[in-house]
Design a protein around this motif. Structure first.
Motif, PDB file in Angstrom:
ATOM      1  N   LYS A 143      69.241  31.450  13.059  1.00 13.70           N
ATOM      2  CA  LYS A 143      68.554  32.725  12.848  1.00 13.70           C
ATOM      3  C   LYS A 143      69.451  33.723  12.126  1.00 13.70           C
ATOM      4  O   LYS A 143      68.987  34.487  11.266  1.00 13.70           O
ATOM      5  CB  LYS A 143      68.093  33.307  14.188  1.00 13.70           C
ATOM      6  CG  LYS A 143      66.878  32.613  14.790  1.00 13.70           C
ATOM      7  CD  LYS A 143      66.451  33.302  16.068  1.00 13.70           C
ATOM      8  CE  LYS A 143      65.152  32.757  16.605  1.00 13.70           C
ATOM      9  NZ  LYS A 143      64.704  33.441  17.834  1.00 13.70           N
ATOM     10  N   PHE A 146      69.339  32.869   8.421  1.00 15.80           N
ATOM     11  CA  PHE A 146      68.128  33.322   7.743  1.00 15.80           C
ATOM     12  C   PHE A 146      68.109  34.852   7.620  1.00 15.80           C
ATOM     13  O   PHE A 146      67.640  35.395   6.613  1.00 15.80           O
ATOM     14  CB  PHE A 146      66.888  32.836   8.491  1.00 15.80           C
ATOM     15  CG  PHE A 146      66.522  31.413   8.190  1.00 15.80           C
ATOM     16  CD1 PHE A 146      66.065  31.051   6.932  1.00 15.80           C
ATOM     17  CD2 PHE A 146      66.625  30.422   9.158  1.00 15.80           C
ATOM     18  CE1 PHE A 146      65.720  29.740   6.644  1.00 15.80           C
ATOM     19  CE2 PHE A 146      66.298  29.105   8.888  1.00 15.80           C
ATOM     20  CZ  PHE A 146      65.848  28.763   7.630  1.00 15.80           C
ATOM     21  N   ARG A 147      68.596  35.541   8.638  1.00 12.87           N
ATOM     22  CA  ARG A 147      68.650  37.005   8.578  1.00 12.87           C
ATOM     23  C   ARG A 147      69.544  37.465   7.438  1.00 12.87           C
ATOM     24  O   ARG A 147      69.229  38.407   6.715  1.00 12.87           O
ATOM     25  CB  ARG A 147      69.143  37.547   9.918  1.00 12.87           C
ATOM     26  CG  ARG A 147      68.924  39.050  10.099  1.00 12.87           C
ATOM     27  CD  ARG A 147      69.318  39.499  11.484  1.00 12.87           C
ATOM     28  NE  ARG A 147      68.652  38.712  12.517  1.00 12.87           N
ATOM     29  CZ  ARG A 147      69.263  37.930  13.393  1.00 12.87           C
ATOM     30  NH1 ARG A 147      70.581  37.813  13.376  1.00 12.87           N
ATOM     31  NH2 ARG A 147      68.565  37.261  14.292  1.00 12.87           N
ATOM     32  N   GLU A 159      61.909  36.012   7.026  1.00  7.95           N
ATOM     33  CA  GLU A 159      62.451  34.890   7.774  1.00  7.95           C
ATOM     34  C   GLU A 159      61.308  33.944   8.144  1.00  7.95           C
ATOM     35  O   GLU A 159      60.140  34.342   8.173  1.00  7.95           O
ATOM     36  CB  GLU A 159      63.150  35.389   9.041  1.00  7.95           C
ATOM     37  CG  GLU A 159      64.372  36.254   8.769  1.00  7.95           C
ATOM     38  CD  GLU A 159      65.008  36.750  10.045  1.00  7.95           C
ATOM     39  OE1 GLU A 159      65.176  35.947  10.983  1.00  7.95           O
ATOM     40  OE2 GLU A 159      65.329  37.960  10.117  1.00  7.95           O
TER      41      GLU A 159
END
Length: 305
Positions: A143, A146-147, A159
């Protein structure tokens, strides 16, 4: 014998003949195909320009595949390590997680094409060999990747749509897991066996952990100038820079002195570090040498049971 590739119809023709029998151009790191060799240049260009019009916004942002995005992310994290903004251990964990993620997804998969089902499949695959806590840490790192791609690199608009379980485990799940695996605490007699079978550096490392709560990264960064041979240290934690005052036990102090007396000749950039490898280089902060030492000592200690 295969067909002979045709030459460009004219010098400024923007495409090149690909072995697939089509005209091609690399756009944002990925080869795109337009028309066939036998099509007229006008028809091929019409298809090419129409594609550019349809994907103009993506081209501005970059049609980036997973491999390129991961490399860019890791390069940025490596710069943070050099500046002291990120622990080297965290970088190693990011690199390991993305290695498995790329192997599962495919290196050439476009970032914008990664779906909720893709992430669910990855989670199911990795969960077969990872416990709930490890899997939670792994999903957090993905995560974060992707951030970064959205907010920092700006190579994706949004995202992915994460599955509900693509998260850190809840407290109840953590308690259940810890109950299942049992305590990982070492009993005093086990620690004494480890100390008995340890060489000087490993003995000092174990005592620093028990006496002062030192992590492998703290041990790798242990500086002679900050210690000065004293029975205490008043300094800062490596990772958080929070102040730390430690009074060494006599056994810990004696072990540190033994390590200093037996150090190999250090490299020029390792002179101030107490713990060195056999070649005189400082220990890496990714735990590998200390884990290797501990494994060897643990094997010996088992024979003493």
């Amino acid at each position: 014998m295969g067909a002979v590739k045709p030459k460009k119809p004219y010098q400024d023709f923007p495409l090149w003949a690909h072995a697939r029998g089509k005209w091609a151009k690399k756009i944002s790191g990925k080869v795109r195909y337009f028309g066939r060799w036998e099509d007229s240049p006008e028809d091929v260009l019409a298809e090419y320009y129409q594609w550019l019009d349809d994907h103009s916004d993506e081209i501005k942002r970059g049609i980036i595949d997973l491999d390129r995005a991961a490399n860019d992310f890791l390069a940025e994290q490596d710069r943070k390590v050099e500046k002291g903004q990120l622990a080297h251990r965290s970088f190693v964990e990011y690199r390991s997680t993305l290695k498995f993620f790329l192997e599962f997804m495919g290196r050439d998969k476009e970032m914008a094409a990664i779906t909720r089902d893709d992430l669910a499949g990855y989670h199911d695959h990795r969960s077969e060999i990872r416990n709930a806590i490890s899997m939670g840490n792994e999903t957090t790192r993905i995560k974060t990747f992707f951030r970064w791609c959205k907010k920092e690199a700006k190579i994706i608009r949004e995202e992915p749509d994460y599955p509900e379980f693509f998260r850190k485990p809840k407290k109840k799940e953590v308690r259940r897991h810890r109950k299942e695996v049992g305590s990982k605490m070492l009993q005093p007699e086990t620690v004494h066996r480890l100390l008995h079978w340890s060489n000087a550096p490993m003995r000092a490392a174990i005592l620093l952990g028990v006496n002062a709560g030192y992590s492998p990264a703290d041990i790798a960064d242990f500086r002679i100038s900050e210690w000065g041979g004293a029975d205490r240290i008043d300094g800062e934690r490596t990772k958080t820079l929070i102040g730390r005052k430690v009074i060494f036990w006599p056994e810990t102090l004696a072990a540190l002195q033994e390590v200093e007396a037996g150090r190999p000749k250090p490299f020029s950039d390792s002179e101030d570090f107490l713990f060195l490898k056999a070649d005189g280089k400082k220990l890496s902060r990714d735990y590998s040498e200390i884990i290797k030492w501990f494994g060897q000592v643990a094997s010996l200690a088992k024979t003493d049971c």
